[in-house]
Design an enzyme around this catalytic site. Structure first.
Site, PDB file in Angstrom:
ATOM      1  N   CYS A 193       0.887  -1.144  -0.029  1.00  0.00           N
ATOM      2  CA  CYS A 193      -0.255  -0.118   0.066  1.00  0.00           C
ATOM      3  C   CYS A 193       0.764   1.188   0.027  1.00  0.00           C
ATOM      4  O   CYS A 193       1.860   1.249   1.018  1.00  0.00           O
ATOM      5  CB  CYS A 193      -0.697  -0.144   1.277  1.00  0.00           C
ATOM      6  SG  CYS A 193      -1.821   1.635   1.450  1.00  0.00           S
ATOM      7  N   TYR A 252      -5.659   5.909  -8.860  1.00  0.00           N
ATOM      8  CA  TYR A 252      -6.723   5.178  -8.620  1.00  0.00           C
ATOM      9  C   TYR A 252      -7.875   5.558  -9.181  1.00  0.00           C
ATOM     10  O   TYR A 252      -8.989   4.815  -9.543  1.00  0.00           O
ATOM     11  CB  TYR A 252      -6.815   5.259  -6.935  1.00  0.00           C
ATOM     12  CG  TYR A 252      -5.873   4.551  -5.875  1.00  0.00           C
ATOM     13  CD1 TYR A 252      -6.332   3.397  -5.621  1.00  0.00           C
ATOM     14  CD2 TYR A 252      -4.562   4.891  -5.893  1.00  0.00           C
ATOM     15  CE1 TYR A 252      -5.451   2.472  -5.012  1.00  0.00           C
ATOM     16  CE2 TYR A 252      -3.851   4.237  -5.326  1.00  0.00           C
ATOM     17  CZ  TYR A 252      -4.150   2.671  -4.846  1.00  0.00           C
ATOM     18  OH  TYR A 252      -3.358   1.958  -3.923  1.00  0.00           O
TER      19      TYR A 252
END
Length: 338
Positions: free
Chosen positions: A49, A180
């Site tokens: 992440c 994203y």
């Protein structure tokens, strides 16, 4: 990074990053009820992440390994999100839990939102303290100062904060978050807007870094950490998986050299696990990669090649010094390195 509806939901609805629901801060004066204290808290991260990787890098640069022990989750989530299946018995050896969600539930049963990393957990109570990924690293740099190692860099210097904040705002909106929005877009126009934002901002950053070694001032700051965590993932996952394919990072001479410079700086590349990164994105995001096949490329050897950025001057750690060797037990396995 969090998951609220299971892995198959990725890419099925427009992407919107939610604000951190648990925004308490761990501070020197303990004003939120959580005073800085060595060993009291556990930092839960995923090396996959980018938001959690900011905290991993900051923690190492500042020498907080003893003060803030770290737990690393499995890069592959199930529908209960982050889990401790890398640890013996599938439980975190300190918190004794199988899923990070258990610390969230201990803090607020039935809490809204997903289960995200980075997360700071109070060890004694097992309760989540904060999942505020934007504020966490700023506090590590400032509120935790008394526990920094000797020679720790100033990652958020007072005199440069306005400029750092301005740079980070653009990086966050168009790059960190932009990839994203492009990758999880559900329509062509939505995708195109995000895609254009990503590459417009990268062009501006490339121009900014053409004649300076770091984003703000002549030392590494929080702004560099936040840009690096996206750049280091760009060719491995964002270029193909998220369709951010105008060009690769390796095709931008300035940004590629800048990213290699940071990667080769102690505290940056030695925290990056490309194996975790690739397996997470390609195997968890079933909505956009239903086969869960993980690509074998790209070739990672370029990360170790000469970058030439020393010619621009700059002092990576300012008046401080680089961190020492990676703590035993925290090394990135060979499978995740170039």
């Amino acid at each position: 990074m969090s998951d609220t509806e299971g892995n198959s939901a990725y890419g099925k609805k427009s992407f919107k990053r939610s604000k951190s629901h648990f925004s308490d801060r761990v501070t020197a004066d303990g004003r939120d009820g959580w005073p800085v204290a060595a060993g009291r808290y556990r930092l839960v991260v995923s090396r996959a992440c980018p938001w959690a990787s900011r905290a991993v890098i900051s923690r190492r640069l500042l020498g907080l390994e003893d003060a803030l022990p770290m737990a690393v989750t499995d890069p592959i989530q199930d529908d209960r999100s982050w889990r401790f299946t890398l640890d013996p018995g599938g439980r975190d050896p300190v918190l004794g839990i199988r899923y990070l969600a258990e610390a969230y539930e201990a803090r607020e049963p039935g809490h809204p939102g997903g289960v995200s990393v980075p997360a700071v957990v109070d060890v004694d109570s097992g309760r989540l303290v904060t999942n505020d990924y934007q504020q966490l690293t700023l506090d590590l740099a400032t509120e935790w100062r008394d526990l920094h190692r000797e020679g720790a860099p100033d990652l958020y210097p007072d005199r440069l904060r306005d400029e750092i904040d301005e740079v980070m705002e653009g990086v966050y909106e168009d790059v960190n978050n932009g990839v994203y929005r492009a990758g999880f877009a559900t329509g062509q126009e939505e995708y195109a807007a995000a895609y254009e934002g990503v590459f417009h901002r990268l062009e501006l950053l490339s121009e900014r870094l053409a004649d300076r070694r770091y984003l703000v001032g002549d030392t590494i700051t929080e702004a560099d950490i936040r840009l690096f965590t996206t750049l280091v993932r760009f060719d491995a996952v964002y270029h193909g998986h998220f369709k951010c394919n105008l060009h690769k990072l390796t095709e931008d001479r300035v940004l590629w050299a800048y990213a290699r410079d940071l990667y080769q700086t102690p505290g940056f590349g030695d925290t990056v696990d490309f194996d975790h990164i690739k397996r997470h994105y390609y195997q968890v995001h079933e909505g956009i990669n239903p086969t869960r096949v993980v690509p074998l490329g790209p070739d990672l050897s370029g990360w170790l090649t000469s970058h030439g950025r020393e010619e621009l001057g700059g002092r990576p750690f300012g008046d401080g010094s680089p961190p020492g060797p990676v703590r035993g037990g925290e090394e990135v396995p060979a499978a995740g390195r170039p």
